[in-house]
Design an enzyme around this catalytic site. Structure first.
Site, PDB file in Angstrom:
ATOM      1  N   LYS A 282       8.501   6.540   0.006  1.00 17.14           N
ATOM      2  CA  LYS A 282       8.913   5.156   0.254  1.00 17.14           C
ATOM      3  C   LYS A 282      10.165   5.188   1.146  1.00 17.14           C
ATOM      4  O   LYS A 282      11.108   5.936   0.876  1.00 17.14           O
ATOM      5  CB  LYS A 282       9.228   4.457  -1.074  1.00 17.14           C
ATOM      6  CG  LYS A 282       9.441   2.978  -0.962  1.00 17.14           C
ATOM      7  CD  LYS A 282       9.573   2.296  -2.324  1.00 17.14           C
ATOM      8  CE  LYS A 282       8.270   1.811  -2.852  1.00 17.14           C
ATOM      9  NZ  LYS A 282       8.401   0.853  -3.972  1.00 17.14           N
ATOM     10  N   GLU A 358       2.258  -5.762 -18.022  1.00 22.51           N
ATOM     11  CA  GLU A 358       2.836  -6.870 -18.795  1.00 22.51           C
ATOM     12  C   GLU A 358       2.054  -7.121 -20.087  1.00 22.51           C
ATOM     13  O   GLU A 358       2.637  -7.444 -21.127  1.00 22.51           O
ATOM     14  CB  GLU A 358       2.859  -8.134 -17.950  1.00 22.51           C
ATOM     15  CG  GLU A 358       3.941  -8.142 -16.866  1.00 22.51           C
ATOM     16  CD  GLU A 358       3.540  -7.401 -15.600  1.00 22.51           C
ATOM     17  OE1 GLU A 358       2.403  -6.904 -15.546  1.00 22.51           O
ATOM     18  OE2 GLU A 358       4.373  -7.289 -14.691  1.00 22.51           O
ATOM     19  N   ARG A 386       0.083 -13.216 -16.783  1.00 22.34           N
ATOM     20  CA  ARG A 386      -0.864 -12.113 -17.029  1.00 22.34           C
ATOM     21  C   ARG A 386      -0.945 -11.769 -18.507  1.00 22.34           C
ATOM     22  O   ARG A 386      -1.887 -11.143 -18.958  1.00 22.34           O
ATOM     23  CB  ARG A 386      -0.418 -10.915 -16.205  1.00 22.34           C
ATOM     24  CG  ARG A 386      -1.306  -9.736 -16.350  1.00 22.34           C
ATOM     25  CD  ARG A 386      -1.173  -8.792 -15.225  1.00 22.34           C
ATOM     26  NE  ARG A 386      -1.873  -9.240 -14.019  1.00 22.34           N
ATOM     27  CZ  ARG A 386      -1.945  -8.494 -12.920  1.00 22.34           C
ATOM     28  NH1 ARG A 386      -1.329  -7.342 -12.893  1.00 22.34           N
ATOM     29  NH2 ARG A 386      -2.583  -8.923 -11.848  1.00 22.34           N
TER      30      ARG A 386
HETATM   31  C1  LIG Z   1       1.824  -8.030 -12.208  1.00 25.33           C
HETATM   32  C2  LIG Z   1       3.033  -7.649 -11.381  1.00 25.33           C
HETATM   33  N1  LIG Z   1       4.152  -7.196 -12.005  1.00 25.33           N
HETATM   34  C3  LIG Z   1       5.246  -6.866 -11.288  1.00 25.33           C
HETATM   35  C4  LIG Z   1       5.242  -6.992  -9.911  1.00 25.33           C
HETATM   36  C5  LIG Z   1       6.501  -6.695  -9.119  1.00 25.33           C
HETATM   37  N2  LIG Z   1       6.289  -5.605  -8.168  1.00 25.33           N
HETATM   38  C6  LIG Z   1       6.108  -5.825  -6.881  1.00 25.33           C
HETATM   39  S1  LIG Z   1       5.862  -4.438  -6.025  1.00 25.33           S
HETATM   40  C7  LIG Z   1       6.091  -3.489  -7.418  1.00 25.33           C
HETATM   41  C8  LIG Z   1       6.043  -2.012  -7.355  1.00 25.33           C
HETATM   42  C9  LIG Z   1       4.716  -1.560  -6.778  1.00 25.33           C
HETATM   43  O1  LIG Z   1       4.689  -0.145  -6.800  1.00 25.33           O
HETATM   44  P1  LIG Z   1       3.479   0.572  -6.069  1.00 25.33           P
HETATM   45  O2  LIG Z   1       2.202  -0.067  -6.455  1.00 25.33           O
HETATM   46  O3  LIG Z   1       3.632   2.015  -6.326  1.00 25.33           O
HETATM   47  O4  LIG Z   1       3.689   0.229  -4.523  1.00 25.33           O
HETATM   48  P2  LIG Z   1       4.856   0.782  -3.556  1.00 25.33           P
HETATM   49  O5  LIG Z   1       5.884  -0.324  -3.492  1.00 25.33           O
HETATM   50  O6  LIG Z   1       5.380   2.044  -4.134  1.00 25.33           O
HETATM   51  O7  LIG Z   1       4.178   0.998  -2.239  1.00 25.33           O
HETATM   52  C10 LIG Z   1       6.290  -4.290  -8.514  1.00 25.33           C
HETATM   53  C11 LIG Z   1       6.510  -3.792  -9.889  1.00 25.33           C
HETATM   54  C12 LIG Z   1       4.056  -7.479  -9.304  1.00 25.33           C
HETATM   55  N3  LIG Z   1       3.988  -7.697  -7.966  1.00 25.33           N
HETATM   56  N4  LIG Z   1       2.982  -7.787 -10.046  1.00 25.33           N
HETATM   57 MG   LIG Z   2       4.639   3.498  -5.374  1.00 25.58          MG
END
Ligand SMILES: Cc1ncc(C[n+]2csc(CCOP(=O)(O)OP(=O)(O)O)c2C)c(N)n1
Ligand SMILES: [Mg+2]
Ligand SMILES: CC(=O)[C@@H](O)[C@H](O)COP(=O)(O)O
Length: 628
Positions: A282, A358, A386
């Site tokens: 990242k 969640e 959710r």
């Molecule tokens: C149901 C839900 N909970 C929390 C979030 C907040 N959120 C947005 S991006 C993220 C992290 C995503 O991590 P990953 O899937 O590994 O993607 P990356 O940012 O590492 O590319 C979170 C927790 C969300 N979008 N949806």
């Molecule tokens: Mg990730």
């Protein structure tokens, strides 16, 4: 001319030479850093997606082949490559490009929902549809390691694994992080796949020995490099994906565009469900992001962020933690954004990061409560959606004392329709026994949070807005549970809920200037409806409620119902968010658009009072959604 300027769509990518593609990747990174540093948004995730996105669009033929991105916050590169580079400057701005996919923007975009862990289910459905319709199209779903910690993703994988002929390629973008490092057994397994010690040792050995063999050595190593994946498959521990019956390709260096193209071509040719495990970083390619400990610039943070609601909550939770050893904290992969990280630093054994899960967070909280603890579950308001069933039938049915702290409640704006916290006060109204608090300022947040954790036989909810905390509004009087904030007469009983109490004060001043007497009250606990509200209402010509929540099933509706239930005929005007999906824009702009400003509400109320009194008014208010 820059290479990016020659790319009007994915087809142009297929004409570029390897060097041009390398130059294009560098140009894209420059554009991302320059633009997102200015507009705000998800710089880190998108810097990690440059080579993967290039490979996706060169191997597959969007939009015939459908590209689905989980959460969608990592689609800026996709947008740059699908004809939107000229407009990229308008990212996340009102009327500009959304920070997430948008069907209205492009035929290449499909999933707009920013809630994580949904992509594989969409992909499963789409691929089945193409199979039934005999359309020779691939579906590609990109999901992060964080997204994979969500239960929906495993429900989908369970189904996909059984469908051997689905033309479905799943790219796991494994950068080891959600915001902070991804947690749980899955993360450990992905790490095992990524860094199998036997594999790395053997590869180093080969590299060292071949490197010493002049002329033959280097090319030979390149040959081996080409079979590296085979070596990895052979040596790496059997992955759970393969145990599920899914074809697994990888791990692949997600920043090696050619390697990604080779892996995706292999997956495409397979003709059935395949997982391509890409390993990325990242923030890759931008040192400041790569070195950012907190979240690799997951979401750009303003330099000098003012003290916000989250800070008030975070500090008070630590104080509570010291005096209440039964209090534990749960986050769903958002330790820092919710402020629970401060509690974690002091009480690491009483803090649980469950991943983007969640539903599990809520029912695990029920278990913790049944075991004698008092859990505080920190979520963004929109993500509570959710876990409604878990709140209703795992927590409330069993009268568990769980406190839900909902940050980013109300209009958040920039992150588009699925991020506004506009549903929570409607859905929690349905939960028997649940008590809902909406603090108007930091003093009330501290009071209400402490009152909430003293409730041990029902769920409690404390919800507050995104960003800077509002200046304290001290009560001039207290009537039952109601804080009286303004008193200039008994024409209008104005109920200001949570962050809209400040707006209610503005409305009161405007009405008073028109000779309309107003009493402003803040109930603090908005569910159940305070009996004092029911007692006061008959003394007024009109009851007005203002809330930063959808109007459907909101607090206004519940107050009106309570008055009717007591045969009180005072009319009620409820102001809130119209039940619409709101396009992205800054919060103040959205509030203006939906008629939730002091001026607009005052105008509507003046009109309503005039109708009640049967008098004419000078200038009828223009109709607007928020006051309707
Ligand atoms: C149901 C839900 N909970 C929390 C979030 C907040 N959120 C947005 S991006 C993220 C992290 C995503 O991590 P990953 O899937 O590994 O993607 P990356 O940012 O590492 O590319 C979170 C927790 C969300 N979008 N949806
Ligand atoms: Mg990730
Ligand atoms: C994509 C996602 O769900 C979050 O990263 C979202 O951008 C919330 O941002 P804030 O934390 O700034 O509200």
């Amino acid at each position: 001319m820059r290479v990016l300027e020659t790319v009007r769509g994915p087809a142009d990518l297929k004409k570029l030479s390897p060097q041009e593609l390398t130059d294009l990747a560098a140009e894209i990174r420059d554009v991302l850093v320059e633009t997102v540093s200015r507009t705000g948004g998800h710089l880190g995730p998108n810097l990690g997606m440059v080579e993967i996105t290039l490979a996706m669009h060169r191997v597959f033929d969007s939009p015939r082949d459908r590209l689905i991105y989980d959460t969608g916050h990592q689609t800026y590169v996709h947008k740059l490559l699908t004809g939107r580079a000229p407009k990229f400057d308008s990212l996340r701005q009102e009327g500009g490009l959304s920070g997430y996919p948008s069907q209205a923007e492009s035929e290449h975009d499909i999933v707009e929902n920013s809630h994580a862990s949904t992509s594989l289910s969409y992909a499963d459905g789409l691929a089945k549809a193409y199979r039934i319709r005999k359309e020779d199209r691939h579906v590609v779903a990109l999901i992060g390691d964080g997204g994979l910690t969500g239960g929906m993703a495993w429900e989908a994988l369970n189904n996909i694994a059984a469908e051997k002929d689905l033309k479905l390629v799943i790219i796991v973008n494994d950068n080891g992080r959600s915001y902070s490092p991804t947690v749980g057994g899955l993360a450990t397994h992905l790490t095992a796949l990524r860094t199998n010690p036997r594999y790395e040792k053997i590869l180093d050995l080969i590299k060292k020995n071949l490197g010493r063999t002049p002329y033959v050595g280097a090319p030979m190593y390149e040959v081996l490099h080409g079979v590296k994946k085979g070596l990895k498959d052979m040596l790496a521990p059997q992955g759970m994906f393969e145990d599920l019956g899914l074809k697994y390709v990888g791990p692949v260096d997600g920043h090696d565009r050619q390697a990604m193209e080779d892996a995706l071509s292999k997956a495409k040719a397979f003709g059935g469900p395949v997982i391509v495990h890409a390993v990325t970083q990242k923030g890759f390619g931008y040192a400041a992001a790569e070195q950012d400990e907190e979240d690799n610039f997951h979401q750009m943070r303003p330099a000098n962020k003012p003290r916000g609601w989250t800070d008030v909550f975070a500090e008070e939770l630590v104080r509570i933690g010291h005096r209440r050893p039964d209090v534990v904290a749960i986050t769903a992969a958002m330790m820092n954004p919710t402020g629970i990280n401060q509690f974690a630093q002091v009480f690491p054994d009483r803090t649980f990061d469950v991943g983007i899960a969640e539903q599990h967070a809520v029912t695990s909280a029920a278990g913790l409560a049944m075991g004698g603890m008092h859990p505080v579950v920190g979520l963004y308001a929109t993500f509570l959606n959710r876990a409604f069933d878990q709140l209703l039938l795992d927590v409330a049915l069993h009268k568990c004392g769980v406190t839900f702290v909902l940050d980013r409640a109300g209009v958040t704006g920039d992150d588009g329709p699925s991020h506004n916290g506009m549903w929570d006060m409607s859905i929690v109204q349905l939960v028997p026994g649940l008590r809902l608090a909406a603090p108007r300022d930091s003093t009330r947040l501290i009071e209400l949070l402490n009152e909430a954790i003293d409730v041990s036989d029902a769920p409690t909810v404390v919800r507050y807005a995104k960003g800077e905390v509002f200046p304290d509004i001290d009560p001039i009087d207290k009537v039952g549970g109601l804080d009286v904030l303004h008193r200039s007469g008994t024409d209008v009983l104005l109920v200001g809920i949570g962050s809209m109490a400040a707006t209610a004060m503005d409305v009161a001043d405007r009405l008073q200037a028109q000779g309309i007497g107003v009493t402003v009250v803040d109930p603090r606990w908005v569910k159940p409806v305070d009996p004092k509200l029911i007692e006061l209402a008959p003394q007024f010509k009109l009851v007005v409620t203002i809330e930063d929540n959808g109007r459907a099933g909101g607090c206004g509706v519940m107050i009106a119902q309570a008055l009717r239930d007591h045969n009180i005929t005072t009319p009620v005007r409820d102001f809130g968010i119209p039940q619409q999906f709101l396009d992205h824009a800054k919060r103040p702009a959205v509030l203006q658009q939906i008629g939730l400003t002091g001026q607009q509400i005052a105008r509507d109320v003046i009109e309503a009072i005039a109708q009640i009194q049967g008098t004419e008014i000078d200038e009828p208010a223009a109709g607007r959604p928020g006051g309707a």
